[in-house]
Design a protein around this motif. Structure first.
Motif, PDB file in Angstrom:
ATOM      1  N   ARG A 103      28.064  20.732  19.917  1.00  0.00           N
ATOM      2  CA  ARG A 103      27.975  19.639  20.883  1.00  0.00           C
ATOM      3  C   ARG A 103      29.131  18.680  20.596  1.00  0.00           C
ATOM      4  NH1 ARG A 103      28.430  16.221  17.347  1.00  0.00           N
ATOM      5  NH2 ARG A 103      27.974  14.647  18.911  1.00  0.00           N
ATOM      6  N   GLY A 104      29.248  17.717  21.488  1.00  0.00           N
ATOM      7  CA  GLY A 104      30.395  16.799  21.420  1.00  0.00           C
ATOM      8  C   GLY A 104      31.338  17.145  22.549  1.00  0.00           C
ATOM      9  N   ALA A 105      31.706  16.148  23.353  1.00  0.00           N
ATOM     10  CA  ALA A 105      32.445  16.441  24.579  1.00  0.00           C
ATOM     11  C   ALA A 105      33.700  17.299  24.370  1.00  0.00           C
ATOM     12  CB  ALA A 105      32.776  15.123  25.292  1.00  0.00           C
ATOM     13  N   PRO A 106      34.648  16.887  23.533  1.00  0.00           N
ATOM     14  CA  PRO A 106      35.845  17.746  23.395  1.00  0.00           C
ATOM     15  C   PRO A 106      35.545  19.110  22.802  1.00  0.00           C
ATOM     16  CG  PRO A 106      36.287  15.535  22.590  1.00  0.00           C
ATOM     17  CD  PRO A 106      34.802  15.636  22.786  1.00  0.00           C
ATOM     18  N   ARG A 140      26.326  22.332  30.492  1.00  0.00           N
ATOM     19  CA  ARG A 140      25.944  20.919  30.352  1.00  0.00           C
ATOM     20  C   ARG A 140      26.739  20.123  31.385  1.00  0.00           C
ATOM     21  NH1 ARG A 140      25.786  18.413  24.515  1.00  0.00           N
ATOM     22  NH2 ARG A 140      24.227  17.037  25.491  1.00  0.00           N
ATOM     23  N   CYS A 167      25.546   7.564  18.100  1.00  0.00           N
ATOM     24  CA  CYS A 167      25.634   9.006  18.219  1.00  0.00           C
ATOM     25  C   CYS A 167      26.646   9.559  17.217  1.00  0.00           C
ATOM     26  CB  CYS A 167      25.976   9.429  19.654  1.00  0.00           C
ATOM     27  SG  CYS A 167      25.552  11.148  19.967  1.00  0.00           S
ATOM     28  N   ASN A 168      27.241  10.699  17.541  1.00  0.00           N
ATOM     29  CA  ASN A 168      28.268  11.268  16.647  1.00  0.00           C
ATOM     30  C   ASN A 168      29.505  11.542  17.481  1.00  0.00           C
ATOM     31  OD1 ASN A 168      29.467  14.236  15.690  1.00  0.00           O
ATOM     32  ND2 ASN A 168      29.295  12.703  14.079  1.00  0.00           N
ATOM     33  N   THR A 177      36.704  11.117  17.458  1.00  0.00           N
ATOM     34  CA  THR A 177      37.319  10.066  18.267  1.00  0.00           C
ATOM     35  C   THR A 177      36.943   8.698  17.688  1.00  0.00           C
ATOM     36  OG1 THR A 177      35.418  10.128  19.772  1.00  0.00           O
ATOM     37  CG2 THR A 177      37.323  11.498  20.349  1.00  0.00           C
ATOM     38  N   GLN A 233      21.821  12.442  16.411  1.00  0.00           N
ATOM     39  CA  GLN A 233      23.176  12.836  16.019  1.00  0.00           C
ATOM     40  C   GLN A 233      23.767  11.846  15.008  1.00  0.00           C
ATOM     41  OE1 GLN A 233      22.015  12.869  19.199  1.00  0.00           O
ATOM     42  NE2 GLN A 233      23.248  14.172  20.544  1.00  0.00           N
ATOM     43  N   ASP A 273      31.656  10.782  26.832  1.00  0.00           N
ATOM     44  CA  ASP A 273      31.634  12.115  27.446  1.00  0.00           C
ATOM     45  C   ASP A 273      32.360  12.148  28.766  1.00  0.00           C
ATOM     46  OD1 ASP A 273      29.081  11.676  25.704  1.00  0.00           O
ATOM     47  OD2 ASP A 273      29.404  13.847  25.790  1.00  0.00           O
ATOM     48  N   ASN A 322      28.194   7.848  27.975  1.00  0.00           N
ATOM     49  CA  ASN A 322      28.032   8.211  26.579  1.00  0.00           C
ATOM     50  C   ASN A 322      26.555   8.400  26.272  1.00  0.00           C
ATOM     51  OD1 ASN A 322      29.373   8.791  24.070  1.00  0.00           O
ATOM     52  ND2 ASN A 322      28.501   6.880  23.266  1.00  0.00           N
ATOM     53  N   LYS A 323      26.263   8.791  25.051  1.00  0.00           N
ATOM     54  CA  LYS A 323      24.892   9.046  24.644  1.00  0.00           C
ATOM     55  C   LYS A 323      23.950   7.902  25.013  1.00  0.00           C
ATOM     56  CE  LYS A 323      23.918  12.041  23.321  1.00  0.00           C
ATOM     57  NZ  LYS A 323      23.580  13.084  24.277  1.00  0.00           N
TER      58      LYS A 323
HETATM   59  C1  LIG Z   1      33.661  12.822  20.831  1.00  0.00           C
HETATM   60  S1  LIG Z   1      32.559  13.089  22.100  1.00  0.00           S
HETATM   61  C2  LIG Z   1      31.071  12.689  21.359  1.00  0.00           C
HETATM   62  C3  LIG Z   1      30.020  12.383  22.366  1.00  0.00           C
HETATM   63  O1  LIG Z   1      29.281  13.550  22.685  1.00  0.00           O
HETATM   64  C4  LIG Z   1      27.933  13.313  22.328  1.00  0.00           C
HETATM   65  O2  LIG Z   1      27.025  13.920  23.185  1.00  0.00           O
HETATM   66  P1  LIG Z   1      26.233  15.242  22.680  1.00  0.00           P
HETATM   67  O3  LIG Z   1      25.928  15.056  21.234  1.00  0.00           O
HETATM   68  O4  LIG Z   1      25.007  15.255  23.565  1.00  0.00           O
HETATM   69  O5  LIG Z   1      27.163  16.388  22.956  1.00  0.00           O
HETATM   70  C5  LIG Z   1      27.783  11.819  22.380  1.00  0.00           C
HETATM   71  O6  LIG Z   1      27.631  11.338  23.690  1.00  0.00           O
HETATM   72  C6  LIG Z   1      29.069  11.407  21.767  1.00  0.00           C
HETATM   73  O7  LIG Z   1      29.465  10.092  21.975  1.00  0.00           O
END
Ligand SMILES: CSC[C@H]1O[C@H](OP(=O)(O)O)[C@H](O)[C@@H]1O
Length: 364
Positions: free
Chosen positions: A54-57, A91, A165-166, A177, A204, A245, A255-256
């Motif tokens: 997980r994580g956008a990038p 997603r 979050c992470n 980031t 996270q 995101d 974002n989260k």
């Molecule tokens: C560096 S993007 C991280 C971003 O993604 C996370 O979402 P998820 O854990 O659901 O993929 C979260 O929104 C983070 O800020």
């Protein structure tokens, strides 16, 4: 980044076979560091949907390799388009996923089918290398903000940052980031401390950000999501820095879930609220984040149950709500640009406005 002295990225090609894809199973952290081997587009889709990755990038980068894996199986136009649609649908909120798939298709469509597999792996590799470089640049630009805060405080006093979050190296290919500037500030000797929002319901922050910071030796304190406003009221937070995101061309930030509430508390207490992102997270086609960004609705079971390690050291999941209670689980929210102090990108910092973004990305 390093784990016990060994450098890692969060996605890599298995050097033994040269084609399968390795990731960490993030649902097992922080208690177990498990490497998953992905051998098909279906493996990749499952890993993204279940948030093993997980994580956008990072989901964009892994989906890019997912298309390469699909082409190993069949590289016809029809198969490629079908698998691209499947991967992009895993997603809905992080624009990086759509961006990565679109970039791969633009690169692969003109090629003959028998040239696509090698080209797909090469392009996915470039996406990974670019993400790592962009995030390192975000770190340098964000570091200047932390240095500026240090100058306003007595020499050596603690600089308190809050993150939600992470958005660390494990949410990206490398560096992260929001956490990249923190790593660099720590490494140059600034006395940084991080308040880590646990970030319910997937935790996270408690599971991943705390693990990352602890592994790197960065002082941090895990807090309940609802504690941040109180800390800001009592002068315990010098800066909020989060990932994202999807950012609209006007500076709205998806974002989260819970980020919006942190931004409200930050504004009420005049705490700078910065958002760190590579340009692959900017959706230039969207102006109003609240009305236009799709918000992922995840299973209510993520609310009614929580995972962790029990007293026997076993990873398990327990129910925390009464049988029969309903649960709603929107996974993201949108912070309007008016609540964002600024954006930290690989090209520098700017205001969370259309003019601010255009000043850094005039080609858009
Ligand atoms: C560096 S993007 C991280 C971003 O993604 C996370 O979402 P998820 O854990 O659901 O993929 C979260 O929104 C983070 O800020």
């Amino acid at each position: 980044m390093k784990i016990n002295g060994t450098p890692y990225r969060s996605v890599w090609i298995n050097e033994k076979d040269g084609w399968s894809v390795h990731i960490f199973d993030q649902t097992r952290l922080p208690f177990s560091l498990d490497i998953l081997q992905l051998t098909s587009a279906q493996d990749v889709a499952h890993a993204i949907r279940t948030m093993q990755v997980r994580g956008a990038p990072l989901i964009g980068a892994v989906a890019a390799y997912g298309l390469a894996l699909a082409l190993r199986h069949e590289s016809s136009d029809t198969a490629m388009e079908e698998q691209a649609v499947m991967l992009a649908a895993t997603r809905p909120t992080a624009i990086n996923l759509r961006w990565a798939i679109d970039r791969m298709l633009a690169h692969l469509r003109p090629l003959p089918a028998d040239k696509r597999v090698a080209a797909a792996y090469a392009e996915a590799g470039r996406i990974c290398d670019e993400d790592a470089a962009q995030n390192e640049a975000i770190g340098r630009h964000g570091l200047s903000l932390i240095r500026d805060i240090a100058k306003t405080k007595p020499a050596g006093s603690q600089i308190n940052l809050l993150t939600h979050c992470n958005a660390g190296w494990i949410a990206t290919v490398d560096w992260g980031t929001a956490l990249a500037p923190i790593y660099m500030a720590h490494d140059e000797g600034l006395n940084v401390h991080v308040w880590v929002d646990e970030t319910r319901p997937r935790n996270q922050g408690a599971a991943l950000t705390a693990w990352e910071l602890g592994s790197h030796g960065v002082p941090h304190t895990v807090i309940a999501d609802n504690a941040g406003g109180h800390l800001m009221q009592h002068g315990q937070v010098d800066m909020v820095i989060v990932g994202t995101d999807r950012v609209t061309r006007t500076g709205d930030v998806a974002n989260k879930i819970g980020t919006y509430l942190k931004a409200l508390a930050a504004q009420d207490n005049a705490v700078p609220f910065w958002v760190a992102l590579p340009s692959t997270t900017i959706d230039w086609t969207v102006a109003n984040g609240v009305t236009e960004i799709p918000i992922e609705e995840r299973s209510g079971s993520e609310i009614t149950h929580i995972s962790g390690r029990d007293e026997r050291g076993t990873l398990s999941k327990v129910q925390i709500t009464p049988d029969g209670s309903k649960a709603a689980n929107p996974a993201f929210d949108v912070t309007p640009a008016r609540l964002v102090t600024g954006l930290i990108t690989e090209r520098g910092c700017c205001a969370a406005t259309e003019d601010g973004l255009k000043s850094l990305f005039p080609e858009q």
